[in-house]
Design a protein around this motif. Structure first.
Motif, PDB file in Angstrom:
ATOM      1  N   UNK A 241       0.831  -1.202   0.000  1.00 12.01           N
ATOM      2  CA  UNK A 241       0.000   0.000   0.000  1.00 12.01           C
ATOM      3  C   UNK A 241       0.865   1.251   0.000  1.00 12.01           C
ATOM      4  N   UNK A 242       0.452   2.297  -0.715  1.00 16.43           N
ATOM      5  CA  UNK A 242       1.175   3.566  -0.622  1.00 16.43           C
ATOM      6  C   UNK A 242       1.016   4.161   0.770  1.00 16.43           C
ATOM      7  N   UNK A 243       2.080   4.749   1.291  1.00 13.43           N
ATOM      8  CA  UNK A 243       2.012   5.366   2.621  1.00 13.43           C
ATOM      9  C   UNK A 243       1.403   6.748   2.450  1.00 13.43           C
ATOM     10  N   UNK A 244       0.095   6.798   2.541  1.00 12.62           N
ATOM     11  CA  UNK A 244      -0.651   8.037   2.344  1.00 12.62           C
ATOM     12  C   UNK A 244      -2.081   7.816   2.821  1.00 12.62           C
ATOM     13  N   UNK A 245      -2.817   8.910   2.926  1.00 10.73           N
ATOM     14  CA  UNK A 245      -4.234   8.790   3.251  1.00 10.73           C
ATOM     15  C   UNK A 245      -4.965   7.997   2.175  1.00 10.73           C
ATOM     16  N   UNK A 246      -4.494   8.117   0.949  1.00 10.63           N
ATOM     17  CA  UNK A 246      -5.082   7.352  -0.152  1.00 10.63           C
ATOM     18  C   UNK A 246      -4.877   5.854   0.072  1.00 10.63           C
ATOM     19  N   UNK A 247      -3.695   5.483   0.572  1.00 11.20           N
ATOM     20  CA  UNK A 247      -3.422   4.084   0.874  1.00 11.20           C
ATOM     21  C   UNK A 247      -4.307   3.558   1.980  1.00 11.20           C
ATOM     22  N   UNK A 248      -4.573   4.398   2.991  1.00 10.97           N
ATOM     23  CA  UNK A 248      -5.459   3.997   4.083  1.00 10.97           C
ATOM     24  C   UNK A 248      -6.873   3.788   3.546  1.00 10.97           C
ATOM     25  N   UNK A 249      -7.338   4.726   2.722  1.00  8.28           N
ATOM     26  CA  UNK A 249      -8.679   4.608   2.144  1.00  8.28           C
ATOM     27  C   UNK A 249      -8.798   3.353   1.285  1.00  8.28           C
ATOM     28  N   UNK A 250      -7.735   3.048   0.529  1.00 10.61           N
ATOM     29  CA  UNK A 250      -7.744   1.848  -0.308  1.00 10.61           C
ATOM     30  C   UNK A 250      -7.856   0.590   0.558  1.00 10.61           C
ATOM     31  N   UNK A 251      -7.219   0.597   1.717  1.00 15.05           N
ATOM     32  CA  UNK A 251      -7.263  -0.549   2.623  1.00 15.05           C
ATOM     33  C   UNK A 251      -8.677  -0.768   3.167  1.00 15.05           C
ATOM     34  N   UNK A 252      -9.442   0.333   3.321  1.00  9.82           N
ATOM     35  CA  UNK A 252     -10.806   0.265   3.851  1.00  9.82           C
ATOM     36  C   UNK A 252     -11.868   0.329   2.753  1.00  9.82           C
ATOM     37  N   UNK A 253     -11.479   0.264   1.512  1.00 11.31           N
ATOM     38  CA  UNK A 253     -12.378   0.605   0.402  1.00 11.31           C
ATOM     39  C   UNK A 253     -13.642  -0.237   0.330  1.00 11.31           C
ATOM     40  N   UNK A 254     -13.624  -1.469   0.833  1.00  6.58           N
ATOM     41  CA  UNK A 254     -14.793  -2.344   0.718  1.00  6.58           C
ATOM     42  C   UNK A 254     -16.011  -1.815   1.461  1.00  6.58           C
ATOM     43  N   UNK A 255     -15.794  -0.949   2.461  1.00  6.38           N
ATOM     44  CA  UNK A 255     -16.926  -0.501   3.278  1.00  6.38           C
ATOM     45  C   UNK A 255     -16.860   0.988   3.647  1.00  6.38           C
ATOM     46  N   UNK A 256     -15.850   1.711   3.160  1.00  6.00           N
ATOM     47  CA  UNK A 256     -15.639   3.095   3.582  1.00  6.00           C
ATOM     48  C   UNK A 256     -16.571   4.064   2.859  1.00  6.00           C
ATOM     49  N   UNK A 257     -17.210   4.946   3.637  1.00  2.35           N
ATOM     50  CA  UNK A 257     -18.086   5.974   3.068  1.00  2.35           C
ATOM     51  C   UNK A 257     -17.428   7.357   3.055  1.00  2.35           C
TER      52      UNK A 257
END
Length: 305
Positions: A241-257
């Motif tokens: 994962x990229x070390x960024x807020x984008x990477x965090x969002x990608x990690x949670x993407x299945x359920x993140x609003x």
């Protein structure tokens, strides 16, 4: 409100949240994959930080352990040739002893925490993610090691090749957590390490399916390309994962609003479009309780919007 928490980052947010809403309306589901046995007692670092926060016992400088604690037992044991895997304070050790006694009497970890919370005068509900043992293991060139051995004994220095949780396939969401999720629609993922603090919670069998039906807001623990604290960067890279807020969002993407990122974060908001979540910017650094309180107010408003 349901809050998913590790032991760093999220407790600072909880410190503000408890000031702007009734504590009894807060349920914290806490990572247990960093728990380990030390000198015959079960130590639950993330849970204990949350317990000490709500009981006004947490060390405000370190954000772990008990304020004003001493380490005489640890030092004496060390002088006698016994070096513990973690440096436990004398007052902190009392919590571990009591919890372990409850477990030896046949109580679940959830029951043990319920008893401890009552004894500490805590009005919020503090729940372990599971009553089953799960351990975060770090794969390094030296071999695999428990997260605490990686972070404390090895000071987070080894190269990280992979991260996984032993026991995850056999673990289940605790009945108390399942009930809390059934009765609540709003889930806040705190700014804890996404891989080793939040990852074990959302990795429990069935948890992702439940979260897809909820309103999920997450606060990023990353500003720019650096975590606010801890080894999240090294662990995210190990998981590709990229070390960024984008990477965090990608990690949670299945359920993140909604992804809440810091107002100073240079990431382009448009890049979140492919993930399918909305982006909100504010001050997430929480250097003071006042900032934590303001962030908490904004998060509550997001759930009401």
């Amino acid at each position: 409100m349901l809050v998913l928490s590790g032991g760093t980052g999220t407790p600072k947010l909880l410190n503000g949240l408890r000031k702007v809403m009734p504590e009894e309306d807060i349920t914290v589901i806490v990572n247990t994959a960093e728990d380990l046995w030390v000198s015959g007692n079960l130590v639950t670092p993330d849970i204990d930080t949350v317990l000490y926060l709500f009981s006004d016992m947490v060390d405000p400088d370190k954000w772990w352990g008990v304020k004003g604690d001493t380490f005489r037992t640890y030092e004496l044991m060390k002088s006698l040739g016994h070096r513990e895997r973690m440096m436990l304070g004398d007052l902190d050790r009392a919590t571990h002893i009591m919890r372990t006694e409850y477990l030896r009497e046949g109580h679940t970890l959830t029951d043990a925490l319920r008893k401890l919370s009552a004894s500490m005068g805590i009005r919020a509900r503090v729940l372990p993610m599971s009553d089953d043992p799960v351990s975060t293991m770090i794969v390094t060139p030296r071999g695999k090691m428990h997260f605490q051995d990686f972070w404390i004994a090895s000071r987070g220095e080894p190269e990280v090749l992979d991260v996984f949780q032993e026991g995850m396939e056999q673990a289940s969401i605790s009945p108390a957590v399942a009930e809390a999720l059934e009765n609540g629609d709003d889930v806040l993922i705190g700014p804890s390490n996404p891989i080793t603090s939040i990852g074990p919670i959302i990795g429990l069998p069935g948890m992702a399916d439940i979260l897809r039906k909820k309103n999920v807001v997450a606060v990023s623990p990353i500003i720019g390309n650096e975590p606010v604290s801890g080894p999240a960067g090294k662990l995210m890279r190990a998981k590709g994962l990229p070390v960024s807020s984008l990477g965090v969002a990608a990690y949670y993407r299945d359920f993140l609003d909604v992804m809440v990122i810091d107002q100073r974060d240079p990431v382009d908001d448009a890049m979140f479009a492919d993930i399918g979540c909305r982006v909100v910017r504010t001050d997430t650094l929480m250097k003071t309780r006042e900032v934590s309180m303001e962030l908490s107010r904004q998060l509550i408003h997001l759930f009401k919007a």
